[in-house]
Design an enzyme around this catalytic site. Structure first.
Site, PDB file in Angstrom:
ATOM      1  N   LYS A  13       0.879  -1.347  -0.099  1.00 11.18           N
ATOM      2  CA  LYS A  13      -0.078  -0.161   0.109  1.00 11.18           C
ATOM      3  C   LYS A  13       0.733   1.279   0.043  1.00 11.18           C
ATOM      4  O   LYS A  13       0.739   2.163  -0.892  1.00 11.18           O
ATOM      5  CB  LYS A  13      -0.927   0.052   1.203  1.00 11.18           C
ATOM      6  CG  LYS A  13      -1.915  -1.285   1.415  1.00 11.18           C
ATOM      7  CD  LYS A  13      -2.716  -1.049   2.359  1.00 11.18           C
ATOM      8  CE  LYS A  13      -2.067  -1.240   3.864  1.00 11.18           C
ATOM      9  NZ  LYS A  13      -1.496  -2.331   4.198  1.00 11.18           N
ATOM     10  N   ARG A  88      -9.838   0.592   8.495  1.00 12.21           N
ATOM     11  CA  ARG A  88      -9.442  -0.677   8.879  1.00 12.21           C
ATOM     12  C   ARG A  88     -10.360  -1.515   9.448  1.00 12.21           C
ATOM     13  O   ARG A  88     -10.180  -2.782  10.035  1.00 12.21           O
ATOM     14  CB  ARG A  88      -8.073  -0.555   9.854  1.00 12.21           C
ATOM     15  CG  ARG A  88      -6.946  -1.298   9.220  1.00 12.21           C
ATOM     16  CD  ARG A  88      -5.840  -0.888   9.920  1.00 12.21           C
ATOM     17  NE  ARG A  88      -4.274  -1.758   9.776  1.00 12.21           N
ATOM     18  CZ  ARG A  88      -3.531  -1.114   9.156  1.00 12.21           C
ATOM     19  NH1 ARG A  88      -3.842   0.268   8.817  1.00 12.21           N
ATOM     20  NH2 ARG A  88      -2.505  -1.561   8.932  1.00 12.21           N
ATOM     21  N   ARG A 127      11.274  -5.165   5.574  1.00  9.62           N
ATOM     22  CA  ARG A 127      11.124  -3.704   5.204  1.00  9.62           C
ATOM     23  C   ARG A 127      11.923  -2.971   5.856  1.00  9.62           C
ATOM     24  O   ARG A 127      12.066  -3.030   7.212  1.00  9.62           O
ATOM     25  CB  ARG A 127       9.559  -3.479   5.380  1.00  9.62           C
ATOM     26  CG  ARG A 127       9.278  -1.888   5.403  1.00  9.62           C
ATOM     27  CD  ARG A 127       7.684  -1.597   5.492  1.00  9.62           C
ATOM     28  NE  ARG A 127       6.871  -2.464   6.458  1.00  9.62           N
ATOM     29  CZ  ARG A 127       5.544  -2.581   6.417  1.00  9.62           C
ATOM     30  NH1 ARG A 127       4.902  -1.933   5.414  1.00  9.62           N
ATOM     31  NH2 ARG A 127       4.865  -3.379   7.071  1.00  9.62           N
ATOM     32  N   ARG A 155      10.772  -1.131  11.677  1.00  5.89           N
ATOM     33  CA  ARG A 155       9.802  -0.872  12.453  1.00  5.89           C
ATOM     34  C   ARG A 155       9.615  -1.836  13.437  1.00  5.89           C
ATOM     35  O   ARG A 155       9.752  -3.136  13.327  1.00  5.89           O
ATOM     36  CB  ARG A 155       8.233  -0.722  11.660  1.00  5.89           C
ATOM     37  CG  ARG A 155       8.054   0.565  10.899  1.00  5.89           C
ATOM     38  CD  ARG A 155       6.879   0.510  10.092  1.00  5.89           C
ATOM     39  NE  ARG A 155       5.913  -0.330  10.401  1.00  5.89           N
ATOM     40  CZ  ARG A 155       4.665  -0.532   9.685  1.00  5.89           C
ATOM     41  NH1 ARG A 155       4.636   0.053   8.645  1.00  5.89           N
ATOM     42  NH2 ARG A 155       3.675  -1.142  10.090  1.00  5.89           N
ATOM     43  N   ARG A 166      -0.978  -9.008  12.963  1.00  7.02           N
ATOM     44  CA  ARG A 166      -1.439  -8.240  12.223  1.00  7.02           C
ATOM     45  C   ARG A 166      -2.011  -8.838  10.953  1.00  7.02           C
ATOM     46  O   ARG A 166      -3.243  -8.484  10.599  1.00  7.02           O
ATOM     47  CB  ARG A 166      -0.586  -6.942  11.633  1.00  7.02           C
ATOM     48  CG  ARG A 166       0.031  -6.156  12.741  1.00  7.02           C
ATOM     49  CD  ARG A 166       1.431  -5.418  12.505  1.00  7.02           C
ATOM     50  NE  ARG A 166       1.584  -4.824  11.234  1.00  7.02           N
ATOM     51  CZ  ARG A 166       2.708  -4.882  10.704  1.00  7.02           C
ATOM     52  NH1 ARG A 166       3.774  -5.161  11.106  1.00  7.02           N
ATOM     53  NH2 ARG A 166       2.947  -4.121   9.495  1.00  7.02           N
TER      54      ARG A 166
HETATM   55  P1  ADP Z   1       0.951  -1.835   7.117  1.00  4.43           P
HETATM   56  O1  ADP Z   1       1.592  -0.847   6.249  1.00  4.43           O
HETATM   57  O2  ADP Z   1       2.054  -2.726   7.614  1.00  4.43           O
HETATM   58  O3  ADP Z   1      -0.362  -2.412   6.747  1.00  4.43           O
HETATM   59  P2  ADP Z   1       0.424   0.543   8.982  1.00  4.43           P
HETATM   60  O4  ADP Z   1       1.341   1.302   9.063  1.00  4.43           O
HETATM   61  O5  ADP Z   1      -0.891   1.169   8.253  1.00  4.43           O
HETATM   62  O6  ADP Z   1       0.633  -1.024   8.783  1.00  4.43           O
HETATM   63  O7  ADP Z   1       0.015   0.428  10.364  1.00  4.43           O
HETATM   64  C1  ADP Z   1       0.669   0.077  11.425  1.00  4.43           C
HETATM   65  C2  ADP Z   1      -0.050   0.023  12.509  1.00  4.43           C
HETATM   66  O8  ADP Z   1      -0.752   1.382  13.089  1.00  4.43           O
HETATM   67  C3  ADP Z   1      -1.191  -0.939  12.785  1.00  4.43           C
HETATM   68  O9  ADP Z   1      -0.744  -2.336  12.999  1.00  4.43           O
HETATM   69  C4  ADP Z   1      -2.056  -0.542  13.818  1.00  4.43           C
HETATM   70  O10 ADP Z   1      -1.463  -0.589  15.018  1.00  4.43           O
HETATM   71  C5  ADP Z   1      -1.906   1.091  13.581  1.00  4.43           C
HETATM   72  N1  ADP Z   1      -2.999   1.542  12.604  1.00  4.43           N
HETATM   73  C6  ADP Z   1      -2.898   2.170  11.644  1.00  4.43           C
HETATM   74  N2  ADP Z   1      -3.944   2.610  10.987  1.00  4.43           N
HETATM   75  C7  ADP Z   1      -4.935   2.060  11.625  1.00  4.43           C
HETATM   76  C8  ADP Z   1      -6.296   2.191  11.816  1.00  4.43           C
HETATM   77  N3  ADP Z   1      -7.033   2.536  10.582  1.00  4.43           N
HETATM   78  N4  ADP Z   1      -7.253   1.589  12.624  1.00  4.43           N
HETATM   79  C9  ADP Z   1      -6.641   1.000  13.925  1.00  4.43           C
HETATM   80  N5  ADP Z   1      -5.014   1.008  13.799  1.00  4.43           N
HETATM   81  C10 ADP Z   1      -4.330   1.567  12.801  1.00  4.43           C
HETATM   82  P1  ADP Z   2       2.138  -1.891   3.090  1.00  6.61           P
HETATM   83  O1  ADP Z   2       2.214  -0.393   3.152  1.00  6.61           O
HETATM   84  O2  ADP Z   2       0.911  -2.376   2.458  1.00  6.61           O
HETATM   85  O3  ADP Z   2       2.277  -2.454   4.478  1.00  6.61           O
HETATM   86  P2  ADP Z   2       4.756  -1.460   1.757  1.00  6.61           P
HETATM   87  O4  ADP Z   2       4.536  -0.644   0.675  1.00  6.61           O
HETATM   88  O5  ADP Z   2       5.123  -0.845   2.856  1.00  6.61           O
HETATM   89  O6  ADP Z   2       3.255  -2.139   2.284  1.00  6.61           O
HETATM   90  O7  ADP Z   2       5.566  -2.796   1.358  1.00  6.61           O
HETATM   91  C1  ADP Z   2       5.996  -3.747   2.247  1.00  6.61           C
HETATM   92  C2  ADP Z   2       7.611  -4.479   1.972  1.00  6.61           C
HETATM   93  O8  ADP Z   2       7.271  -4.976   0.760  1.00  6.61           O
HETATM   94  C3  ADP Z   2       8.306  -3.241   1.532  1.00  6.61           C
HETATM   95  O9  ADP Z   2       9.526  -3.620   1.982  1.00  6.61           O
HETATM   96  C4  ADP Z   2       8.454  -3.098   0.003  1.00  6.61           C
HETATM   97  O10 ADP Z   2       9.609  -2.426  -0.388  1.00  6.61           O
HETATM   98  C5  ADP Z   2       8.101  -4.283  -0.254  1.00  6.61           C
HETATM   99  N1  ADP Z   2       7.053  -4.400  -1.757  1.00  6.61           N
HETATM  100  C6  ADP Z   2       6.359  -3.727  -1.941  1.00  6.61           C
HETATM  101  N2  ADP Z   2       5.781  -3.922  -3.116  1.00  6.61           N
HETATM  102  C7  ADP Z   2       6.329  -5.227  -3.572  1.00  6.61           C
HETATM  103  C8  ADP Z   2       6.215  -6.052  -4.687  1.00  6.61           C
HETATM  104  N3  ADP Z   2       5.310  -5.840  -5.588  1.00  6.61           N
HETATM  105  N4  ADP Z   2       6.988  -7.335  -4.559  1.00  6.61           N
HETATM  106  C9  ADP Z   2       7.791  -7.372  -3.693  1.00  6.61           C
HETATM  107  N5  ADP Z   2       8.060  -6.608  -2.285  1.00  6.61           N
HETATM  108  C10 ADP Z   2       7.436  -5.535  -2.549  1.00  6.61           C
END
Ligand code: ADP
Ligand code: ADP
Length: 209
Positions: A13, A88, A127, A155, A166
Site C-alpha cells: 500500500k 481498517r 522492510r 519498524r 497483524r
Molecule cells: P501496514 O503498512 O503494515 O499495513 P500501517 O503502517 O498501516 O501498517 O499501520 C501500522 C499500525 O498502526 C497498525 O498495525 C495499527 O496498530 C495502527 N493503525 C494504523 N492505521 C490504523 C487504523 N485505521 N485503525 C487502527 N489501527 C491502525
Molecule cells: P504496506 O504499506 O501495504 O504494509 P509496503 O508498501 O510498505 O506495504 O511494502 C511492504 C514491503 O514489501 C516493503 O519492504 C516493500 O519494499 C516491499 N514490496 C512492496 N511491493 C512489493 C512487490 N510488488 N514485490 C515485492 N516486494 C514489495
C-alpha cells in the site's frame, strides 16, 4: 480523486501510494505514518498508540476515527486524497461514509491489493524505511543503497510475531469492510504479486475502467 488503498500488512500500500499521489497530485494520508509520527513526538497520545501498535494490535476506533476524519477535512484535501491504512474496521468505514456524506463528496474508488498470506511475513520483516526521504525499501526485493543502510528504520512491529498478529487482525477486522464497498460498486481488486511498476499500471487501469 478520493480513493482508498486496502490490503493486508506488507501488501504494498505504502509503495503504491507514493507513486499514485505523485501522478494524481493529492495528499497521501497514511494512518500508520500519522500514528508513528505521534509516537516519535513522545506525547501522551503517542504512548497510548505505541502500546497498541508495537504488539501488532489495532488502535481503538474511538482514537483512530477522530484523528483521520480531522485530517481529511483539512484544506489540502479539498480536491481529493489517498487514504492508506484507513478504514481498517467496519465502524471506521461507516464513520468515513457519514463524514463524506456530510461534506457532500463521494469516494471515487477503493482499491484492494491482493497478496497471499504466505508472502506477507517476508515482505514486512525485511522492510526498511528511510526516515530522511520516506522511501520504503526491502532488503531482498528493493535493496537500499549501501551508503544509507545505517540510517534505515526497521519498524518495531515488523517482527515475525507482530506481523502474524497483524495478518490475523486483517482477516478478522479489516476484511469485513470489503463487502461494504463491493455493495457500493466502487471496489476494484488488483493482483499485488509481481513487479511494483506492473502493479502501479494495474491500479491505474482499474481506476480508468
Ligand atoms: P501496514 O503498512 O503494515 O499495513 P500501517 O503502517 O498501516 O501498517 O499501520 C501500522 C499500525 O498502526 C497498525 O498495525 C495499527 O496498530 C495502527 N493503525 C494504523 N492505521 C490504523 C487504523 N485505521 N485503525 C487502527 N489501527 C491502525
Ligand atoms: P504496506 O504499506 O501495504 O504494509 P509496503 O508498501 O510498505 O506495504 O511494502 C511492504 C514491503 O514489501 C516493503 O519492504 C516493500 O519494499 C516491499 N514490496 C512492496 N511491493 C512489493 C512487490 N510488488 N514485490 C515485492 N516486494 C514489495
Amino acid at each position: 480523486m478520493r480513493m482508498i488503498l486496502v490490503g493486508p500488512p506488507g501488501a504494498g500500500k505504502g509503495t503504491q501510494a507514493a507513486r499514485l499521489v505523485e501522478q494524481f497530485r493529492i495528499p497521501h494520508i497514511s494512518s500508520g505514518d500519522m500514528f508513528r509520527a505521534e509516537v516519535k513526538s513522545g506525547s501522551e497520545l503517542g504512548k497510548q498508540l505505541d502500546h497498541h501498535m508495537k504488539s501488532g494490535g489495532l488502535v481503538p476506533d474511538d482514537v483512530t476515527i477522530p484523528i483521520v476524519l480531522k485530517r481529511i477535512t483539512s484544506p489540502d484535501c479539498a480536491n481529493g486524497f489517498l487514504l492508506d491504512g484507513f478504514p481498517r474496521t467496519r465502524p471506521q468505514a461507516e464513520a468515513l461514509d457519514r463524514e463524506m456524506t456530510k461534506a457532500g463528496v463521494a469516494l471515487s474508488a477503493v482499491v484492494l491489493i491482493e497478496v497471499p498470506d504466505s508472502l506477507l511475513e517476508e515482505r514486512a520483516v525485511l522492510r526498511r524505511s528511510d526516515p530522511e526521504t520516506g522511501t520504503i525499501y526491502h532488503l531482498k526485493y528493493n535493496p537500499p543503497p549501501e551508503a544509507i543502510i545505517p540510517r534505515l528504520v526497521h519498524r518495531a512491529d515488523d517482527t515475525k510475531e507482530a506481523v502474524d498478529k497483524r495478518i490475523a487482525k486483517y482477516h478478522s477486522e479489516t476484511a469485513p469492510i470489503i463487502p461494504f464497498y463491493s455493495e457500493k460498486g466502487i471496489l476494484k481488486k488488483v493482483d499485488g504479486v509481481g513487479d511494483p511498476n506492473a502493479i502501479t499500471e494495474r491500479i491505474k487501469a482499474v481506476l480508468n475502467s
